[in-house]
Scaffold this motif. Sequence first.
Motif, short mmCIF file in Angstrom:
data_model
loop_
_atom_site.label_atom_id
_atom_site.label_comp_id
_atom_site.label_asym_id
_atom_site.label_seq_id
_atom_site.Cartn_x
_atom_site.Cartn_y
_atom_site.Cartn_z
N ALA A 123 14.44 87.44 48.88
CA ALA A 123 13.77 86.20 49.28
C ALA A 123 12.41 86.51 49.92
CB ALA A 123 14.65 85.40 50.23
N ALA A 124 12.39 87.49 50.81
CA ALA A 124 11.16 87.83 51.51
C ALA A 124 10.16 88.55 50.60
CB ALA A 124 11.47 88.69 52.73
N THR A 125 10.63 89.51 49.84
CA THR A 125 9.74 90.33 49.02
C THR A 125 9.15 89.56 47.85
OG1 THR A 125 11.02 92.30 49.62
CG2 THR A 125 9.57 92.49 47.71
N LEU A 126 9.96 88.69 47.25
CA LEU A 126 9.51 87.96 46.05
C LEU A 126 9.09 86.53 46.36
CD1 LEU A 126 12.25 89.17 43.55
CD2 LEU A 126 10.00 90.18 44.01
N ASN A 127 9.21 86.13 47.64
CA ASN A 127 8.88 84.77 48.05
C ASN A 127 9.66 83.75 47.21
OD1 ASN A 127 7.63 82.85 49.66
ND2 ASN A 127 5.91 82.62 48.25
N VAL A 128 10.97 83.95 47.19
CA VAL A 128 11.89 83.10 46.44
C VAL A 128 12.84 82.42 47.43
CG1 VAL A 128 13.77 83.15 44.74
CG2 VAL A 128 11.77 84.59 44.41
#
Length: 139
Positions: free
Chosen positions: A94-99
């Motif tokens: 979620a944090a790394t891919l902004n998902v």
Amino acid sequence: MPIVKFHLADKDISDDQIESVIEQATQIYAEVLDSPVERIRVFVDLHAPNLIGVGGKLVSKGGKNAPFFEFIVMKGRTLAQRQAIAEQFTAMLAATLNVDRAEIRGNCYTVEPENWSIAGSLASEIRKAEIEARANAAS
């Protein structure tokens, strides 16, 4: 033995993000399972956005980016360990891919040691030898 495969849409994802996913997943496994990093394998499969559907809508046509991961652990790992891995992989993606984390799915496979091969030998035999070696070293 710890292995994880991330299935990601090949859309707006950089090499730096992929590298970050690999590095962070390795650290998560190492910390949660107290595993040497050299035993950890991380695979990233990028899928064309026109081959991924979420809710019947292609990612290439505005469908949600919804990463999926599969991870493997040897039987005997606790439910708490498996839950921690799933939670931390989800938070990391979620944090790394902004998902949106609500769109992320994952699956854990547990494998019997006698059904897993390491360097052509069964993990059950390797474990047995490692336990014996530790016992002999402690004597």
